[in-house]
Design a protein around this motif. Structure first.
Motif, short mmCIF file in Angstrom:
data_model
loop_
_atom_site.label_atom_id
_atom_site.label_comp_id
_atom_site.label_asym_id
_atom_site.label_seq_id
_atom_site.Cartn_x
_atom_site.Cartn_y
_atom_site.Cartn_z
N LEU A 48 101.83 -16.49 -45.58
CA LEU A 48 101.63 -17.87 -46.03
C LEU A 48 101.96 -18.02 -47.52
CD1 LEU A 48 98.35 -18.70 -44.10
CD2 LEU A 48 100.60 -19.74 -43.76
N ALA A 52 104.97 -20.35 -49.04
CA ALA A 52 104.74 -21.39 -50.04
C ALA A 52 105.72 -21.25 -51.21
CB ALA A 52 103.30 -21.33 -50.55
N VAL A 68 103.43 -32.04 -49.28
CA VAL A 68 102.69 -32.05 -48.02
C VAL A 68 102.75 -30.68 -47.36
CG1 VAL A 68 102.60 -33.08 -45.72
CG2 VAL A 68 103.08 -34.51 -47.70
N ALA A 69 103.92 -30.05 -47.37
CA ALA A 69 104.05 -28.71 -46.79
C ALA A 69 103.20 -27.70 -47.54
CB ALA A 69 105.52 -28.28 -46.81
N ILE A 71 100.42 -28.35 -49.17
CA ILE A 71 99.03 -28.62 -48.83
C ILE A 71 98.68 -28.04 -47.47
CG2 ILE A 71 97.43 -30.49 -48.23
CD1 ILE A 71 98.74 -32.12 -50.50
N VAL A 72 99.58 -28.18 -46.51
CA VAL A 72 99.35 -27.62 -45.18
C VAL A 72 99.24 -26.09 -45.26
CG1 VAL A 72 100.43 -27.25 -42.92
CG2 VAL A 72 100.37 -29.53 -43.93
N LEU A 73 100.12 -25.46 -46.01
CA LEU A 73 100.06 -24.01 -46.16
C LEU A 73 98.78 -23.58 -46.89
CD1 LEU A 73 103.78 -23.18 -46.98
CD2 LEU A 73 102.53 -22.60 -44.91
N ILE A 75 95.84 -25.15 -46.78
CA ILE A 75 94.74 -25.28 -45.83
C ILE A 75 94.77 -24.13 -44.83
CG2 ILE A 75 93.85 -26.72 -43.95
CD1 ILE A 75 94.70 -29.15 -45.66
N ALA A 76 95.97 -23.75 -44.38
CA ALA A 76 96.08 -22.60 -43.49
C ALA A 76 95.60 -21.32 -44.18
CB ALA A 76 97.53 -22.44 -43.01
N GLN A 77 95.93 -21.16 -45.45
CA GLN A 77 95.49 -20.00 -46.22
C GLN A 77 93.96 -19.96 -46.31
OE1 GLN A 77 96.58 -16.93 -47.39
NE2 GLN A 77 97.86 -17.72 -49.04
#
Length: 137
Positions: A48, A52, A68-69, A71-73, A75-77
């Motif tokens: 991840l 990023a 946005v990408a 932020i998604v990464l 949150i996944a982290q």
């Protein structure tokens, strides 16, 4: 001895899957299980993080979508860290941990949202800087 007094599954002092356990009183797992989970979490974290950096430094996706990408990464982290390193799961023995995490997230959200709200109202209600400088002269 009557049938009511005899219980073939009487508590034997050993932990097994049929018995109810207090938090922290789970059966011990092998060291290999902990090492495998830690290595799996480390692998996910590295993937991840590299993803990023690649997204931020390349033109793989449409440029306005990069925040946005990321932020998604992020949150996944956070999810990987919670599950693999902090061992926060939805199991019955982790109810207090999940509630404490939810309360912490609520408090942080309220502080950030309240600060933004206050700063927005201050900006809206403040006198323009040009008028303030003219008043001081």
């Amino acid at each position: 001895m009557s049938g009511l007094e005899y219980d073939p599954h009487l508590y034997s002092g050993e932990l097994n899957h049929r018995e109810d356990h207090a938090p922290g009183d789970e059966p011990e797992e092998s060291a290999g299980h902990w090492v495998r989970n830690s290595n799996l979490g480390l692998g996910f974290s590295v993937v991840l993080t590299v993803a990023a950096f690649l997204l931020a430094g390349s033109h793989l996706i449409y440029e306005p979508a990069i925040p946005v990408a990321l932020i998604v990464l992020a949150i996944a982290q956070m999810g990987v860290h919670l599950v693999f390193f902090l061992h926060v799961t939805t199991g019955p023995d982790n109810t207090n941990n999940v509630l404490a995490l939810a309360f912490g997230i609520l408090v942080v959200f309220l502080i950030v949202a309240g600060s933004i709200w206050i700063m927005n109202h201050l900006n809206h209600n403040m006198m323009p800087m040009e008028q303030l400088i003219q008043m001081q002269r």
